[in-house]
Design a protein around this motif. Sequence first.
Motif, mmCIF file in Angstrom:
data_model
loop_
_atom_site.group_PDB
_atom_site.id
_atom_site.type_symbol
_atom_site.label_atom_id
_atom_site.label_comp_id
_atom_site.label_asym_id
_atom_site.label_seq_id
_atom_site.Cartn_x
_atom_site.Cartn_y
_atom_site.Cartn_z
ATOM 1 N N SER A 1 -20.563 74.770 -1.521
ATOM 2 C CA SER A 1 -21.385 73.557 -1.484
ATOM 3 C C SER A 1 -22.622 73.718 -0.600
ATOM 4 O O SER A 1 -22.899 72.901 0.281
ATOM 5 C CB SER A 1 -20.560 72.363 -0.983
ATOM 6 N N ASN A 2 -23.369 74.792 -0.864
ATOM 7 C CA ASN A 2 -24.631 75.037 -0.161
ATOM 8 C C ASN A 2 -24.494 75.370 1.324
ATOM 9 O O ASN A 2 -25.478 75.428 2.036
ATOM 10 C CB ASN A 2 -25.607 73.863 -0.323
ATOM 11 N N PHE A 3 -23.286 75.570 1.784
ATOM 12 C CA PHE A 3 -23.128 76.012 3.159
ATOM 13 C C PHE A 3 -22.573 77.425 3.193
ATOM 14 O O PHE A 3 -21.809 77.840 2.313
ATOM 15 C CB PHE A 3 -22.206 75.079 3.953
ATOM 16 N N TYR A 4 -23.004 78.128 4.215
ATOM 17 C CA TYR A 4 -22.584 79.508 4.398
ATOM 18 C C TYR A 4 -21.666 79.555 5.610
ATOM 19 O O TYR A 4 -21.992 78.990 6.648
ATOM 20 C CB TYR A 4 -23.805 80.395 4.634
ATOM 21 N N TYR A 5 -20.532 80.194 5.453
ATOM 22 C CA TYR A 5 -19.580 80.277 6.562
ATOM 23 C C TYR A 5 -19.537 81.716 7.057
ATOM 24 O O TYR A 5 -19.178 82.629 6.299
ATOM 25 C CB TYR A 5 -18.201 79.787 6.112
ATOM 26 N N VAL A 6 -19.939 81.879 8.286
ATOM 27 C CA VAL A 6 -20.083 83.218 8.850
ATOM 28 C C VAL A 6 -19.079 83.404 9.976
ATOM 29 O O VAL A 6 -18.944 82.543 10.848
ATOM 30 C CB VAL A 6 -21.518 83.427 9.397
ATOM 31 N N GLU A 7 -18.372 84.512 9.923
ATOM 32 C CA GLU A 7 -17.432 84.838 10.985
ATOM 33 C C GLU A 7 -18.118 85.778 11.978
ATOM 34 O O GLU A 7 -18.583 86.845 11.606
ATOM 35 C CB GLU A 7 -16.196 85.518 10.389
ATOM 36 N N ALA A 8 -18.201 85.332 13.212
ATOM 37 C CA ALA A 8 -18.821 86.153 14.255
ATOM 38 C C ALA A 8 -17.979 86.036 15.508
ATOM 39 O O ALA A 8 -17.663 84.925 15.945
ATOM 40 C CB ALA A 8 -20.254 85.679 14.525
ATOM 41 N N GLN B 1 -15.655 80.982 13.158
ATOM 42 C CA GLN B 1 -16.349 80.722 11.903
ATOM 43 C C GLN B 1 -17.426 79.658 12.109
ATOM 44 O O GLN B 1 -17.143 78.553 12.558
ATOM 45 C CB GLN B 1 -15.362 80.270 10.833
ATOM 46 N N TYR B 2 -18.658 80.027 11.794
ATOM 47 C CA TYR B 2 -19.785 79.116 11.947
ATOM 48 C C TYR B 2 -20.228 78.595 10.580
ATOM 49 O O TYR B 2 -20.345 79.369 9.634
ATOM 50 C CB TYR B 2 -20.965 79.829 12.613
ATOM 51 N N GLU B 3 -20.465 77.297 10.527
ATOM 52 C CA GLU B 3 -21.054 76.723 9.325
ATOM 53 C C GLU B 3 -22.562 76.861 9.464
ATOM 54 O O GLU B 3 -23.141 76.363 10.429
ATOM 55 C CB GLU B 3 -20.665 75.248 9.203
ATOM 56 N N CYS B 4 -23.168 77.549 8.496
ATOM 57 C CA CYS B 4 -24.575 77.907 8.677
ATOM 58 C C CYS B 4 -25.471 77.364 7.581
ATOM 59 O O CYS B 4 -25.101 77.329 6.404
ATOM 60 C CB CYS B 4 -24.731 79.429 8.691
ATOM 61 N N ALA B 5 -26.662 76.996 7.994
ATOM 62 C CA ALA B 5 -27.744 76.730 7.049
ATOM 63 C C ALA B 5 -28.596 77.989 6.989
ATOM 64 O O ALA B 5 -28.333 78.952 7.710
ATOM 65 C CB ALA B 5 -28.550 75.545 7.538
ATOM 66 N N LEU B 6 -29.605 77.962 6.133
ATOM 67 C CA LEU B 6 -30.471 79.136 6.002
ATOM 68 C C LEU B 6 -31.807 78.890 6.663
ATOM 69 O O LEU B 6 -32.346 77.792 6.590
ATOM 70 C CB LEU B 6 -30.754 79.413 4.523
ATOM 71 N N ARG B 7 -32.340 79.916 7.269
ATOM 72 C CA ARG B 7 -33.728 79.820 7.708
ATOM 73 C C ARG B 7 -34.585 79.585 6.463
ATOM 74 O O ARG B 7 -34.399 80.231 5.428
ATOM 75 C CB ARG B 7 -34.140 81.146 8.373
ATOM 76 N N GLY B 8 -35.510 78.629 6.592
ATOM 77 C CA GLY B 8 -36.275 78.160 5.434
ATOM 78 C C GLY B 8 -36.853 79.248 4.547
ATOM 79 O O GLY B 8 -36.784 79.175 3.330
ATOM 80 N N LEU B 9 -37.384 80.290 5.144
ATOM 81 C CA LEU B 9 -38.126 81.269 4.349
ATOM 82 C C LEU B 9 -37.240 82.330 3.702
ATOM 83 O O LEU B 9 -37.705 83.117 2.892
ATOM 84 C CB LEU B 9 -39.160 81.962 5.249
ATOM 85 N N ILE B 10 -35.969 82.333 4.032
ATOM 86 C CA ILE B 10 -35.136 83.466 3.649
ATOM 87 C C ILE B 10 -35.081 83.664 2.128
ATOM 88 O O ILE B 10 -35.171 84.781 1.618
ATOM 89 C CB ILE B 10 -33.735 83.342 4.276
ATOM 90 N N LYS B 11 -34.973 82.578 1.370
ATOM 91 C CA LYS B 11 -34.916 82.708 -0.089
ATOM 92 C C LYS B 11 -36.259 83.144 -0.649
ATOM 93 O O LYS B 11 -36.320 83.941 -1.579
ATOM 94 C CB LYS B 11 -34.467 81.394 -0.724
ATOM 95 N N LYS B 12 -37.336 82.612 -0.057
ATOM 96 C CA LYS B 12 -38.673 83.009 -0.519
ATOM 97 C C LYS B 12 -38.887 84.492 -0.299
ATOM 98 O O LYS B 12 -39.575 85.159 -1.057
ATOM 99 C CB LYS B 12 -39.747 82.214 0.232
ATOM 100 N N GLU B 13 -38.301 85.028 0.730
ATOM 101 C CA GLU B 13 -38.443 86.453 1.004
ATOM 102 C C GLU B 13 -37.596 87.294 0.056
ATOM 103 O O GLU B 13 -37.658 88.516 0.086
ATOM 104 C CB GLU B 13 -38.025 86.746 2.460
ATOM 105 N N GLY B 14 -36.807 86.632 -0.763
ATOM 106 C CA GLY B 14 -36.059 87.334 -1.796
ATOM 107 C C GLY B 14 -34.732 87.916 -1.353
ATOM 108 O O GLY B 14 -34.174 88.782 -2.016
ATOM 109 N N THR B 15 -34.225 87.470 -0.241
ATOM 110 C CA THR B 15 -32.921 87.969 0.191
ATOM 111 C C THR B 15 -31.950 86.814 0.388
ATOM 112 O O THR B 15 -31.745 86.364 1.503
ATOM 113 C CB THR B 15 -32.996 88.742 1.521
ATOM 114 N N GLU B 16 -31.420 86.354 -0.698
ATOM 115 C CA GLU B 16 -30.402 85.313 -0.608
ATOM 116 C C GLU B 16 -29.128 85.948 -0.054
ATOM 117 O O GLU B 16 -28.676 86.967 -0.567
ATOM 118 C CB GLU B 16 -30.132 84.736 -2.000
ATOM 119 N N PRO B 17 -28.560 85.379 0.994
ATOM 120 C CA PRO B 17 -27.343 85.986 1.539
ATOM 121 C C PRO B 17 -26.190 85.893 0.544
ATOM 122 O O PRO B 17 -26.046 84.901 -0.160
ATOM 123 C CB PRO B 17 -27.041 85.124 2.776
#
Length: 364
Positions: free
Chosen positions: A17-24, A28-44
């Motif tokens: 549901s548009n959230f990224y869950y990162v284990e660090a 586990q962190y619920e993460c949003a994306l830095r705004g430019l990341i998709k524009k830069e062409g690297t969708e996680p």
Amino acid sequence: MSAERDKMTGRLRKYHSNFYYVEADGVQYECALRGLIKKEGTEPLVGDFVELDSVQPQSKTARIHRVLPRKNTISRPKLANVDQVFVVYSLKEPEFDPNQMDRYLTHIELAGLKAILCISKTDLAATQADLSRIQTLYGEQLGYTVVFSSVRQPETLQVLSKLAEGKISVLAGPSGSGKSSLLNALNPALQLRVGEVSEKIARGQHTTRHVELLTLFADQPDTLIADTPGFSNLKLNYVLPDRLRDAFREFAPYQSACAFSDCLHVDEEGCAVLAHRADIAESRYQSYLNMLAEARQHKEAVNSTSQKAEFGYKQLDRKGKDALRILRLKEKNRDASRRVVRQQVSQLEGDLSEDLRFPDVDAE
Ligand code: ZN
């Protein structure tokens, strides 16, 4: 109010549901994306290592700042950094089918992934000969890792656990091959999750985008397994014949000696592979011929697209237009045809990953 932490890195484990869950660091962190990341062409993608910023330890939220370089990707589910695919195939019920096994192996080779054969339900083996035939061909001759497993023989499961350790594994294999009971035997808690997801898919309820890597064992955070097992379409209708040929590792020692570099080892003059047919398993060669027919059909489809474009320009020629202009058009057309071929090739690369897919988990 806790202080914001500096950057840290972690592994993207779940997308939902548009959230990224990162284990660090075990959190586990619920993460949003830095705004430019998709524009830069690297969708996680799930499986990626990512760099986090704006880390809020108290609310366990953060922002994905950057995706670290990945070694590979597959789609459906979209995953990055996959280490290996376990092809789970039962010895009996259903009966082991070498041609279908070869299809799985070919898809995996073409995707550049490591395949491990996991022959399940070995307690149903009629004779030891059943097992050694598979071991001789796939293990000794072709060099794949072959594991014989039975949920009734726990020691066989330890081998699998060991192979999975510290890696991202995907399970493949026909339904009924025992994937679920194998997972259940490895870790009952995991099976529960897999069963839930599969059931939702069967009922057509699993329509949200959801990709997740599960830990196979609670005490091994780096031993991960994709949550929805299985490939679907096994047709080789996305690959050109010469790429298919290269997916058969037993041709490799001979094919550089073929008289023609584009030799497909079927009936060509001076074919070194045909000269060594006795050293190549009959079942493998038959698998190759079956898949080659599909790859050739695909090539014809690609060619006919290009030829239609060419024909259009010949019509122009007959109308007596300026010869030079037509020549240029033809050049342009040829480039366009090449572009079509290139597009189709890149599309088929995409389709390849499509084929490495679970039953439309994330279909929208
Ligand atoms: Zn040849």
